[in-house]
Design an enzyme around this catalytic site. Structure first.
Site, PDB file in Angstrom:
ATOM      1  N   SER A  40       4.258  -2.069   8.401  1.00  0.00           N
ATOM      2  CA  SER A  40       4.748  -3.210   9.182  1.00  0.00           C
ATOM      3  C   SER A  40       4.837  -2.810  10.648  1.00  0.00           C
ATOM      4  O   SER A  40       5.018  -1.631  10.967  1.00  0.00           O
ATOM      5  CB  SER A  40       6.136  -3.629   8.679  1.00  0.00           C
ATOM      6  OG  SER A  40       6.768  -4.511   9.582  1.00  0.00           O
ATOM      7  N   TYR A  60      14.658   0.020   7.701  1.00  0.00           N
ATOM      8  CA  TYR A  60      13.373  -0.584   7.352  1.00  0.00           C
ATOM      9  C   TYR A  60      12.256   0.032   8.183  1.00  0.00           C
ATOM     10  O   TYR A  60      11.198   0.410   7.650  1.00  0.00           O
ATOM     11  CB  TYR A  60      13.435  -2.092   7.570  1.00  0.00           C
ATOM     12  CG  TYR A  60      12.160  -2.812   7.189  1.00  0.00           C
ATOM     13  CD1 TYR A  60      11.710  -2.809   5.872  1.00  0.00           C
ATOM     14  CD2 TYR A  60      11.408  -3.499   8.143  1.00  0.00           C
ATOM     15  CE1 TYR A  60      10.540  -3.472   5.521  1.00  0.00           C
ATOM     16  CE2 TYR A  60      10.246  -4.174   7.802  1.00  0.00           C
ATOM     17  CZ  TYR A  60       9.815  -4.151   6.477  1.00  0.00           C
ATOM     18  OH  TYR A  60       8.647  -4.799   6.133  1.00  0.00           O
TER      19      TYR A  60
END
Length: 314
Positions: free
Chosen positions: A161, A187
């Site tokens: 990501s 994350y």
């Protein structure tokens, strides 16, 4: 990290996964897609199945997996869609999946993940996002290495990501035992780990003909955002200087995964980072595109591999 000619394709951010495989024949090839019951996972599986591949949906919820498999068969006519239980946060579950796999594996799409969750930990005390997004996939890929090597020219897809730009892997405190827990830093760290895995796995497994690449699928509204609102996502992107995102459909979001998993256009190009169906360059400050240099640092990649093996040994 050696320099190489960037991979370019005729595809774009508007391309769908089905567009990528339109002229491909994957008959006789076997794929595993983690998180294949929803979101870009099911669209990745659907595209591979539409080209004739045998696809196993590795999912936490087998009932949801069976519904997805039936839907894929209904839309593609391919009935070689299997469902297998897999909980990436449970190493016993990962080991059970590996034990039951038989024969070669041509495509492993490490797609499943969690995003910006509240602080949660595994039974080992590991931070849940790092455990799920990286360690579980690391255990799966290394466990399936013999099957990948047996395939001859296997591909491993590590879905990362742009959030990896938020944090390197903080080796001194991976599991937030000393520093305050931040869901976005956790994350981001796990997504950096996904890129570093591709770098080191590609190096280690090159002689086995295994190509491993990482990618950014784009901004897609899926179950991945179960812990956060669209407004929160937009706010976080604005803080990083990226502005409002271009929202893709799940079919568009799956396109880069399918490209890396199956297209001859990326054959042999290992340890790379892709987005919008192109190989991406280094991130430029003030943007949300490209990779952070720390995410493709070979020394960090080797260190992460060692640390990951230590985690699995307990």
């Amino acid at each position: 990290m050696t320099t190489s000619t960037p991979v370019t394709t005729p595809f774009s951010r508007e391309t769908t996964a089905l567009d990528v495989v339109r002229d491909l024949d994957l008959t006789g090839r076997r794929a595993v897609v983690t998180g294949g019951a929803s979101g870009i996972g099911v669209e990745t599986a659907r595209a591979l199945a539409s080209a004739g591949a045998d696809v196993t949906l590795a999912v936490r919820n087998p009932d949801a997996g069976q519904r997805a498999a039936a839907d894929i068969t209904g839309t593609t006519g391919n009935d070689r869609i299997l469902v297998a239980p897999l909980d990436l946060a449970d190493l016993d579950s990962v080991a059970a999946f590996v034990r039951t796999w038989d024969g070669p594996l041509h495509m492993l799409v490490n797609n499943a993940g969690i995003m910006a969750s509240p602080e949660m930990r595994t039974e080992q005390g590991w931070e849940m996002q790092f455990a799920t997004n990286h360690l579980g996939h690391f255990a799966l890929a290394t466990g399936l290495h013999p099957a990948l090597a047996a395939a001859g020219g296997a591909r491993v897809v590590s879905v990362s990501s742009a959030a990896h730009l938020r944090s390197p892997v903080v080796f001194d405190d991976i599991h937030f035992r000393q520093r305050p827990y931040d869901p976005w830093e956790a994350y981001g760290q796990s997504k950096t780990a996904n890129v570093l895995f591709a770098v080191e796995a590609s190096r280690r497994w090159a002689d086995d003909g295994i190509v491993v690449d990482a990618l950014m699928p784009g901004a897609i509204r899926t179950n991945l955002q179960r812990y956060i609102s669209d407004e929160e996502l937009d706010r976080m992107r604005a803080q990083s200087g990226g502005g409002a995102p271009y929202w893709k459909t799940p079919e568009q979001g799956a396109a880069t995964s399918v490209l890396v998993a199956a297209s001859p256009l990326v054959a042999g190009a290992g340890g790379r980072y892709f987005e919008d169906c192109q190989e991406a360059g280094v991130n430029q400050p003030g943007t949300r595109t490209g990779y952070a240099p720390y995410a493709r640092d070979p020394e960090a990649a080797q260190r992460l591999w060692t640390v990951s093996e230590e985690h699995l040994r307990g």
